[in-house]
Design an enzyme around this catalytic site. Structure first.
Site, PDB file in Angstrom:
ATOM      1  CG  LEU A 199       1.085   3.972   5.652  1.00 37.79           C
ATOM      2  CD1 LEU A 199       2.258   5.359   5.866  1.00 37.79           C
ATOM      3  CD2 LEU A 199       0.409   3.937   7.005  1.00 37.79           C
ATOM      4  CE1 TYR A 218     -12.748  -4.894   1.666  1.00 38.97           C
ATOM      5  CE2 TYR A 218     -13.616  -3.166   1.734  1.00 38.97           C
ATOM      6  CZ  TYR A 218     -13.963  -3.951   1.593  1.00 38.97           C
ATOM      7  OH  TYR A 218     -15.268  -3.829   0.789  1.00 38.97           O
ATOM      8  CE1 TYR A 223     -11.101   2.477   6.123  1.00 38.17           C
ATOM      9  CE2 TYR A 223     -12.187   3.998   6.504  1.00 38.17           C
ATOM     10  CZ  TYR A 223     -11.018   3.380   6.094  1.00 38.17           C
ATOM     11  OH  TYR A 223      -9.778   3.602   6.164  1.00 38.17           O
ATOM     12  CE  LYS A 227      -8.431   1.303   9.971  1.00 39.27           C
ATOM     13  NZ  LYS A 227      -7.461   1.024   9.572  1.00 39.27           N
ATOM     14  N   GLY A 242       0.750  -1.022   0.335  1.00 37.61           N
ATOM     15  CA  GLY A 242      -0.156   0.144   0.424  1.00 37.61           C
ATOM     16  C   GLY A 242       0.923   1.034  -0.041  1.00 37.61           C
ATOM     17  CG  ASP A 251     -10.806  11.230   8.600  1.00 33.58           C
ATOM     18  OD1 ASP A 251     -10.222   9.851   8.041  1.00 33.58           O
ATOM     19  OD2 ASP A 251     -11.467  11.582   7.588  1.00 33.58           O
TER      20      ASP A 251
END
Length: 285
Positions: A13, A63, A127, A131, A11, A104
């Site tokens: 990051l 995800y 989502y 998280k 990914g 966020d």
């Protein structure tokens, strides 16, 4: 020498973190993705920890298909919650520490000042809920955990807003961009640098931290700045959220307060415009 496991290495990051630690002494890194380590497989994960004597995990895997998650909540939860719990349990068994990346989207976006780490969460999308559940599951099973919430992540590579705008400018005559959602872009290279600060620090202070670049803007402002810096005629027009349908609800306001990570780890937080210029400079080289 401490061993550091990085998940989600393919990914944006993960790639930025790999660049950020080049030449770094004192730490041995293992960069993995689903093809080399399936974090949903608890047995495989625990075996990996034991074989490589892992001391610290940086979980960049997630995800992140926000709209798709509304129709595939089970898969989203498996990766963003169940697998995160697996990481925490595996780490706790061997006394390893965890740095986990969150979002966020755990907030409902109804605030009007930058969100602090101890503000109540209220995710409104599948989502965001996954998280939030992942954060709790991780903290429940592993006390040596740092959670870093970020937002609007982009880099030179991958599927992100910056690359999408550049592509649309080549393909379309006119681009409509939402002007009533406010947050802060985050350059993956800067977030990676912040993670490195934590990794090399003499102290590990568990808890939740926020990191984005400094300042705030709307998506429309972000797009305009991309084209202003590059000199590309993007032909951007502002539209409202109601004019741009998405399957999942987006936070209307998701600016994050970065005071805690700045003071605890002496992390540098560049302005979003400055970091955007740096990223675009790399893209257009």
């Amino acid at each position: 020498m401490k061993s550091v496991l990085v998940t989600g290495a393919y990914g944006q990051l993960g790639k930025a973190l790999k660049r950020a630690v080049e030449g770094l002494d004192g730490l041995r890194f293992y960069f993995t993705d689903v093809d080399t380590l399936d974090i949903c497989d608890k047995t495989q994960l625990e075996r990996y920890f034991n074989v490589h004597a892992i001391d610290i995990v940086v979980n960049c895997a997630a995800y992140t298909a926000v709209d798709k998650a509304e129709d595939d909540a089970e898969t989203c939860r498996r990766v963003n919650c169940d697998a995160v719990r697996n990481i925490g349990e595996a780490a706790a068994k061997v006394g390893a520490k965890v740095i986990h990346i969150s979002t966020d989207y755990v907030f409902d976006g109804q605030g009007s000042r930058p969100y602090r780490e101890d503000d109540p969460i209220n995710p409104t999308s599948a989502y965001g809920k996954s998280k939030a559940e992942g954060e709790k599951a991780l903290q429940d099973v592993c006390s040596d955990t740092i959670i870093v919430r970020t937002a609007w992540l982009y880099s030179e590579t991958g599927n992100n807003f910056v690359n999408t705008m550049l592509r649309l400018a080549r393909e379309r005559v006119k681009i409509g961009v939402v002007c009533d959602q406010r947050g802060t872009p985050t350059y993956a290279g800067d977030l990676a640098a912040a993670i490195v600060k934590i990794l090399v620090a003499q102290h590990f202070a568990p808890g939740i931290y926020h990191y984005t670049n400094a300042g705030e803007c709307t998506w429309y402002d972000f797009a305009c700045k991309i084209f202003n810096i590059t000199g590309i005629d993007g032909n951007v027009s502002p539209i409202t959220t109601s004019e741009y349908y998405t399957r999942a609800a987006r936070p209307a306001y998701s600016v994050l307060d970065k005071t805690k990570i700045r003071e605890t780890y002496n992390v540098e937080i560049p302005a979003w415009e400055e970091s955007l210029a740096k990223c675009l400079g790399n893209i257009t080289k």
